[in-house]
Design an enzyme around this catalytic site. Sequence first.
Site, mmCIF file in Angstrom:
data_model
loop_
_atom_site.group_PDB
_atom_site.id
_atom_site.type_symbol
_atom_site.label_atom_id
_atom_site.label_comp_id
_atom_site.label_asym_id
_atom_site.label_seq_id
_atom_site.Cartn_x
_atom_site.Cartn_y
_atom_site.Cartn_z
ATOM 1 C CB CYS A 10 -44.183 -49.500 -117.072
ATOM 2 S SG CYS A 10 -45.793 -49.299 -117.696
ATOM 3 C CG ASP A 29 -45.729 -42.105 -103.216
ATOM 4 O OD1 ASP A 29 -44.724 -41.287 -103.289
ATOM 5 O OD2 ASP A 29 -46.861 -41.864 -103.805
ATOM 6 C CG HIS A 45 -48.385 -47.493 -119.525
ATOM 7 N ND1 HIS A 45 -47.970 -46.973 -118.526
ATOM 8 C CD2 HIS A 45 -48.868 -46.681 -120.566
ATOM 9 C CE1 HIS A 45 -47.752 -45.692 -119.011
ATOM 10 N NE2 HIS A 45 -48.383 -45.402 -119.875
ATOM 11 C CG ASN A 85 -54.332 -37.133 -107.541
ATOM 12 O OD1 ASN A 85 -55.293 -36.882 -106.868
ATOM 13 N ND2 ASN A 85 -53.040 -37.114 -107.161
ATOM 14 N N GLY A 91 -54.018 -33.184 -110.470
ATOM 15 C CA GLY A 91 -52.697 -33.342 -109.856
ATOM 16 C C GLY A 91 -51.916 -34.715 -110.120
ATOM 17 C CG HIS A 96 -48.957 -46.947 -114.886
ATOM 18 N ND1 HIS A 96 -47.937 -47.828 -115.422
ATOM 19 C CD2 HIS A 96 -49.915 -47.549 -114.172
ATOM 20 C CE1 HIS A 96 -48.449 -49.085 -115.290
ATOM 21 N NE2 HIS A 96 -49.456 -48.938 -114.616
ATOM 22 C CG HIS A 98 -50.730 -43.640 -109.613
ATOM 23 N ND1 HIS A 98 -50.830 -43.099 -110.819
ATOM 24 C CD2 HIS A 98 -50.431 -42.679 -108.505
ATOM 25 C CE1 HIS A 98 -50.527 -41.652 -110.489
ATOM 26 N NE2 HIS A 98 -50.299 -41.433 -108.882
#
Length: 135
Positions: A10, A29, A45, A85, A91, A96, A98
């Site tokens: 966020c 990432d 979110h 995940n 994992g 949030h 993704h």
Amino acid sequence: MDFDPNCVFCQKQPKDYVMANNLCVAFWDSHPVSKGHLLIVPRRHVAQIWDVTEAERQALVQLVADAKKHLDKQFKPDGYNVAINSGAAAGQSVFHCHIHLIPRYWNQTTKRLGAIPGQFLVPKARPEFKQSKQS
């Protein structure tokens, strides 16, 4: 809640985005498995993929496709992993929603070996598949 001030995703700003659409954004990432590893997230979110709206789901899928085209041009990978995940037991470490879009390269040593499932490991030699690069 549309925004969580404690959520690292966020807190991302437009300068961090590789690309975006009206409901979702993509950014690098911070602990990539490989060169070009992107995260695609809803702007709102929401903790789990199961909680996104239908419009967000469509926007996520579209941004994954757009991001793949971008990565194809920039990095020319040999393949991709697309992963979600959902939950700590699966994992998920940032709560949030993704999607990981992970470019894969033949014979590249995978980063984060201890932290990734076996399906993210690239085989050292698969000559029967190297000739048929699919996009």
